[in-house]
Design a protein around this motif. Structure first.
Motif, mmCIF file in Angstrom:
data_model
loop_
_atom_site.group_PDB
_atom_site.id
_atom_site.type_symbol
_atom_site.label_atom_id
_atom_site.label_comp_id
_atom_site.label_asym_id
_atom_site.label_seq_id
_atom_site.Cartn_x
_atom_site.Cartn_y
_atom_site.Cartn_z
ATOM 1 N N LEU A 231 0.411 -1.174 0.501
ATOM 2 C CA LEU A 231 -0.348 0.068 0.219
ATOM 3 C C LEU A 231 0.882 1.228 0.319
ATOM 4 C CD1 LEU A 231 -2.668 1.534 0.437
ATOM 5 C CD2 LEU A 231 -2.600 0.790 2.692
ATOM 6 N N ASP A 232 2.134 1.181 0.588
ATOM 7 C CA ASP A 232 2.716 2.080 0.967
ATOM 8 C C ASP A 232 3.125 2.411 -0.803
ATOM 9 O OD1 ASP A 232 2.547 2.992 3.492
ATOM 10 O OD2 ASP A 232 3.946 2.194 3.853
ATOM 11 N N LEU A 233 3.942 1.690 -1.493
ATOM 12 C CA LEU A 233 4.122 1.722 -2.336
ATOM 13 C C LEU A 233 2.890 2.349 -3.624
ATOM 14 C CD1 LEU A 233 6.394 -1.183 -2.949
ATOM 15 C CD2 LEU A 233 7.537 0.596 -2.869
ATOM 16 N N ILE A 234 2.490 1.696 -3.599
ATOM 17 C CA ILE A 234 0.956 2.270 -5.011
ATOM 18 C C ILE A 234 0.184 2.898 -4.401
ATOM 19 C CG2 ILE A 234 0.680 -0.370 -5.937
ATOM 20 C CD1 ILE A 234 -1.536 -0.300 -4.373
ATOM 21 N N ALA A 235 0.460 3.680 -3.019
ATOM 22 C CA ALA A 235 -0.243 4.278 -2.954
ATOM 23 C C ALA A 235 0.296 5.906 -2.323
ATOM 24 C CB ALA A 235 -1.176 4.344 -1.742
ATOM 25 N N TRP A 236 2.113 5.928 -3.325
ATOM 26 C CA TRP A 236 2.623 7.216 -2.945
ATOM 27 C C TRP A 236 2.363 7.811 -3.272
ATOM 28 C CZ3 TRP A 236 5.973 9.845 -6.591
ATOM 29 C CH2 TRP A 236 6.663 10.861 -5.815
ATOM 30 N N GLU A 237 2.226 9.458 -2.807
ATOM 31 C CA GLU A 237 1.816 10.703 -3.109
ATOM 32 C C GLU A 237 3.220 11.170 -3.504
ATOM 33 O OE1 GLU A 237 -1.225 12.024 -4.169
ATOM 34 O OE2 GLU A 237 -2.524 10.670 -2.575
ATOM 35 N N PRO A 238 3.230 12.543 -4.988
ATOM 36 C CA PRO A 238 1.961 12.890 -5.483
ATOM 37 C C PRO A 238 1.722 12.106 -6.784
ATOM 38 C CG PRO A 238 3.650 13.683 -6.279
ATOM 39 C CD PRO A 238 4.436 13.100 -5.529
ATOM 40 N N ASP A 239 1.872 10.930 -7.040
ATOM 41 C CA ASP A 239 1.823 9.735 -8.104
ATOM 42 C C ASP A 239 1.124 8.517 -7.569
ATOM 43 O OD1 ASP A 239 1.709 9.473 -10.686
ATOM 44 O OD2 ASP A 239 3.566 8.977 -11.407
ATOM 45 N N PRO A 240 0.231 8.008 -7.262
ATOM 46 C CA PRO A 240 -0.539 6.440 -7.109
ATOM 47 C C PRO A 240 0.256 6.084 -8.246
ATOM 48 C CG PRO A 240 -1.593 8.238 -5.762
ATOM 49 C CD PRO A 240 -0.962 8.860 -7.039
ATOM 50 N N ASP A 241 0.628 4.853 -8.217
ATOM 51 C CA ASP A 241 0.178 3.780 -9.462
ATOM 52 C C ASP A 241 0.403 2.008 -8.784
ATOM 53 O OD1 ASP A 241 1.658 2.155 -11.260
ATOM 54 O OD2 ASP A 241 3.201 3.372 -11.721
ATOM 55 N N VAL A 242 -1.172 1.741 -9.458
ATOM 56 C CA VAL A 242 -1.786 0.358 -8.910
ATOM 57 C C VAL A 242 -0.160 -0.732 -9.385
ATOM 58 C CG1 VAL A 242 -3.714 0.781 -8.861
ATOM 59 C CG2 VAL A 242 -2.847 0.189 -10.940
ATOM 60 N N GLU A 243 0.648 -0.422 -10.584
ATOM 61 C CA GLU A 243 1.734 -1.122 -10.603
ATOM 62 C C GLU A 243 2.491 -1.526 -10.040
ATOM 63 O OE1 GLU A 243 0.864 -3.741 -13.046
ATOM 64 O OE2 GLU A 243 -0.416 -3.136 -13.352
ATOM 65 N N ARG A 244 3.207 -0.255 -9.052
ATOM 66 C CA ARG A 244 4.246 -0.018 -8.398
ATOM 67 C C ARG A 244 4.774 -0.585 -8.019
ATOM 68 N NH1 ARG A 244 2.975 4.984 -6.958
ATOM 69 N NH2 ARG A 244 4.366 5.979 -8.263
ATOM 70 N N ASP A 245 4.565 -1.479 -7.282
ATOM 71 C CA ASP A 245 4.486 -2.871 -6.271
ATOM 72 C C ASP A 245 5.234 -4.048 -7.311
ATOM 73 O OD1 ASP A 245 2.253 -3.745 -7.583
ATOM 74 O OD2 ASP A 245 1.432 -5.220 -5.994
ATOM 75 N N ALA A 246 4.778 -4.005 -8.499
ATOM 76 C CA ALA A 246 5.350 -4.736 -9.103
ATOM 77 C C ALA A 246 6.767 -4.631 -9.559
ATOM 78 C CB ALA A 246 4.349 -5.150 -10.377
ATOM 79 N N ALA A 247 6.823 -3.426 -9.721
ATOM 80 C CA ALA A 247 8.184 -2.699 -10.419
ATOM 81 C C ALA A 247 9.038 -2.316 -9.481
ATOM 82 C CB ALA A 247 7.695 -1.295 -10.637
ATOM 83 N N CYS A 248 9.169 -2.447 -7.922
ATOM 84 C CA CYS A 248 10.049 -2.592 -6.691
ATOM 85 C C CYS A 248 9.997 -3.927 -7.236
ATOM 86 C CB CYS A 248 9.484 -2.140 -5.394
ATOM 87 S SG CYS A 248 9.900 -2.537 -4.660
ATOM 88 N N ILE A 249 9.350 -5.215 -6.974
ATOM 89 C CA ILE A 249 10.141 -6.400 -7.344
ATOM 90 C C ILE A 249 10.794 -6.335 -7.768
ATOM 91 C CG2 ILE A 249 9.043 -8.733 -6.378
ATOM 92 C CD1 ILE A 249 6.680 -7.312 -5.190
ATOM 93 N N LYS A 250 10.257 -6.230 -9.042
ATOM 94 C CA LYS A 250 11.608 -6.959 -10.281
ATOM 95 C C LYS A 250 12.916 -5.986 -9.663
ATOM 96 C CE LYS A 250 7.896 -7.027 -13.742
ATOM 97 N NZ LYS A 250 6.825 -5.746 -14.939
ATOM 98 N N ALA A 251 12.308 -4.966 -9.319
ATOM 99 C CA ALA A 251 14.097 -3.882 -9.371
ATOM 100 C C ALA A 251 14.415 -4.836 -7.882
ATOM 101 C CB ALA A 251 14.004 -2.560 -8.578
ATOM 102 N N TRP A 252 14.079 -5.413 -6.806
ATOM 103 C CA TRP A 252 14.969 -5.782 -5.839
ATOM 104 C C TRP A 252 15.471 -7.500 -6.413
ATOM 105 C CZ3 TRP A 252 10.709 -8.852 -2.649
ATOM 106 C CH2 TRP A 252 11.682 -10.078 -1.965
ATOM 107 N N LEU A 253 14.988 -8.569 -6.920
ATOM 108 C CA LEU A 253 15.461 -9.355 -7.809
ATOM 109 C C LEU A 253 15.995 -9.478 -8.456
ATOM 110 C CD1 LEU A 253 11.749 -11.087 -7.265
ATOM 111 C CD2 LEU A 253 13.356 -11.183 -5.658
ATOM 112 N N ARG A 254 16.099 -7.977 -9.535
ATOM 113 C CA ARG A 254 16.923 -8.200 -10.277
ATOM 114 C C ARG A 254 18.035 -7.480 -9.704
ATOM 115 N NH1 ARG A 254 13.533 -5.530 -15.309
ATOM 116 N NH2 ARG A 254 13.893 -7.267 -16.491
ATOM 117 N N ALA A 255 18.474 -6.673 -8.521
ATOM 118 C CA ALA A 255 19.454 -5.998 -8.418
ATOM 119 C C ALA A 255 20.349 -6.849 -7.627
ATOM 120 C CB ALA A 255 19.066 -4.600 -7.626
#
Length: 623
Positions: A250-274
């Motif tokens: 929720l903290d990821l996808i609801a981040w203001e000023p730009d909520p994004d329902v795909e941000r949790d997936a983007a974060c997980i991809k970045a974490w696992l790749r990195a």
């Protein structure tokens, strides 16, 4: 429900001589650069699984299909209305316009095949595939290869132009090389969508709600959570892990000023790749996807298949990932996100890379982090890697070397692998050595036959990077002279009267071209980075056809870098004079701006670039 008809359509079948209308309330185009990069990269990766060097366009008919999802269309008043899918159709249109421009520029016959997918000829009038009146001027300008000013235009128009420029900067055509025409035919004939056609609005919206609400499938993030929770049997532990996971998402996808329902997936991809990607697809035809690509396409399955490497599979191991590791990297990801949007003193380099639209930094900046690093260490590691990327990116872009998403994917995988979980001191050593041994510098690249800043001129590719370079130089000179840091102001395109690139030379060859061999020679000197500054848009427009002598009195009232062409900057600016002398920078005023004077200014720009993007920046971050 017999009036509801699903059809599989190739891109050609979907768009050939058709146009779609969109209701007023649905017309906002919201895709960001990351969405465009993902679309183009996915298409190119799928094409690469079939293409073998030398394949003619005819061979594309035998390649694997690629499915882009579904759209919902309803018929009303003899028009087809898009109820769901306008983001994809708009983005596809922008991609097709780019491919059309490239094909036409190369004299390829496939240009005529693309053309009717973008517009139809209705008794001599062009009807574009998205029949939205307010978009017609911008789409037509892009189609014709004309510049289009977005000043004062609504957000969707600005976004369309920005995403088109993003597509250009990805340099798909050059990446594809000899396979360009084959790719275009594959895209048109082997890539498709499901078109769900309905006879009424009520049916269309009923399907839309079912697909996006009651019948919504589990997302990869949901499936990853389910896998991690499965072996955790203790009720308290299971509940705690679930709650922490939900709050983190929720903290990821609801981040203001730009909520994004795909941000949790983007974060997980970045974490696992990195942190865990040990392999990437070979750079040859027919190669199979490996860690780097599989995480990007199906990270939930990849993690399940790589339990031993990550340390998951048991209750305690999975609990650690859910309550410690994922929240840690999500907090770091949000730190990067916030620094990308807000100019933060201790994380300036993150903002610089974000302004250059380098989206790989979200992945790379997570690579050196270790679970348990305190906030100060996390910030320091992030800024060190961001500073490295800033130098690496700018060295390449001034040499016309592409840094687009797919172009540098392999390089970013290598970088993640080299800096993974390194202590801060070792991290600085590694990155400093990389920069010192790099063949690409602001002076040029022997290996790539490039000439660096001395050959940097304003064109379609370089415009965004020259704008960034001028903003950095301007801010650097002013900071060194005791003034406030205004970089974020110089690059803020949302303000009413933003800064634009100003040519020091006039635009009149007939009047001012006596010192040049030809109009082409005149244009080359006029567009050279040494003859460019940043000015407010209204000032810029008022000066275009004036001579250098007429422009400079106006420069004296502008930012210090522009004013440094004039004598007034040296008369009442003692801190500027001190900065010039201490730094050994050859600033001086000019009464005229001939070739000799511009050569002086070129040497000055090079000296400034080497100071701003100095390798010593990394050493300065050592604790």
């Amino acid at each position: 429900m017999s009036s509801i008809t699903p059809h599989y359509r190739t891109i050609t079948e979907l768009l050939q001589s058709r146009s779609f209308s969109i209701d007023e309330y649905q017309r906002e185009y919201k895709w960001e650069r990351a969405n465009i990069e993902e679309l183009v990269t996915d298409l190119q990766n799928k094409f690469d699984t079939s293409y073998i060097e030398g394949d003619p366009p005819k061979k594309a008919g035998e390649y694997a299909d690629y499915f882009l999802g579904s759209i919902i269309v309803t018929d009303r008043n003899n028009k087809s209305y898009l109820v769901d899918g306008q983001q994809r159709v708009t983005s596809l249109t922008l991609l097709l316009i780019h491919l059309y421009r490239e094909a036409k520029g190369r004299g390829l016959s496939v240009a005529s095949t693309i053309e009717p997918l973008i517009f139809s000829d209705d008794f001599g009038e062009k009807t574009f595939n998205l029949a939205i009146p307010e978009r017609m001027p911008v789409i037509e300008a892009l189609f014709n290869g004309e510049d289009y000013s977005t000043d004062g235009k609504e957000e969707s128009i600005r976004t369309i132009v920005e995403r088109y420029r993003d597509i250009e900067s990805l340099d798909l055509a050059n990446d594809l090389g000899a396979g360009f025409e084959t790719f275009v035919y594959w895209l048109l004939r082997r890539v498709g969508l499901i078109e769900i056609s309905t006879a009424s609005d009520s049916q269309a919206y009923s399907i839309f709600e079912t697909m996006n609400d009651r019948g919504k499938p589990l997302s990869p993030v949901d499936m990853l959570k389910a896998y991690l929770l499965a072996p955790i049997e203790a009720a308290d532990s299971r509940s705690n892990a679930n709650n922490i996971w939900k709050h983190t998402v929720l903290d990821l996808i609801a981040w203001e000023p730009d909520p994004d329902v795909e941000r949790d997936a983007a974060c997980i991809k970045a974490w696992l790749r990195a942190q865990y990607a040990e392999s990437t697809r070979d750079r040859k035809a027919g190669a199979t996807d490996k860690d780097w690509e599989l995480i990007g396409s199906a990270f939930h399955r990849w993690l399940r298949d790589n339990e031993k490497r990550i340390g998951t599979g048991g209750a305690q191991q999975n609990l650690r990932v859910m309550v410690e590791e994922f929240p840690f990297f999500a907090r770091a990801y949000r730190m990067i996100l916030e620094a990308s949007r807000t100019y933060t003193p201790e994380l300036k380099s993150v903002f610089f890379n974000a302004h250059n639209d380098f989206t790989w930094q979200y992945t790379v900046l997570l690579a050196p982090l270790c679970v348990g690093d305190d906030d100060e260490t996390v910030r320091a590691k992030i800024e060190v890697v961001a500073a490295y990327l800033d130098i690496w990116i700018m060295r390449r872009t001034v040499n016309y070397i592409r840094v687009g998403y797919s172009t540098v994917s392999y390089t970013m995988w290598l970088l993640c692998r080299d800096i993974r979980r390194k202590p801060l001191g070792e991290l600085i050593d590694i990155l400093t050595d990389k920069l010192r041994s790099d063949d690409v510098t602001f002076e040029g690249s022997v290996g790539k036959g490039r000439q660096g800043i001395s050959a940097l001129r304003l064109n379609q590719f370089s415009r965004r990077y020259i704008y960034h370079l001028l903003a950095r130089i301007t801010a650097y000179v002013e900071i060194g002279s005791g003034q406030a840091d205004q970089f974020d102001n110089y690059v803020d395109r949302r303000q009413k009267n933003p800064y634009d690139i100003e040519h020091v030379r006039s635009d009149s060859y007939d009047r001012d071209g006596a010192d040049f061999d030809s109009e082409q020679d005149f244009d080359a000197w006029r567009n050279d980075v040494s003859g460019l500054v940043l000015l407010r848009a209204d000032v810029n427009r008022s000066l275009q056809n004036k001579t250098f002598e007429d422009k400079t009195p106006h420069y004296a009232k502008q930012n210090l870098y522009a004013a440094s062409f004039t004598a007034s900057a040296y008369e009442h600016q003692p801190q500027f004079l001190k900065f010039r002398d201490v730094e050994g920078l050859a600033f001086r005023p000019f009464d005229r701006f001939g070739k000799a004077e511009q050569d002086e200014r070129s040497a000055l720009v090079l000296a400034l670039a080497n100071k701003i993007w100095s390798v010593d920046r990394l050493e300065a971050l050592r604790p």
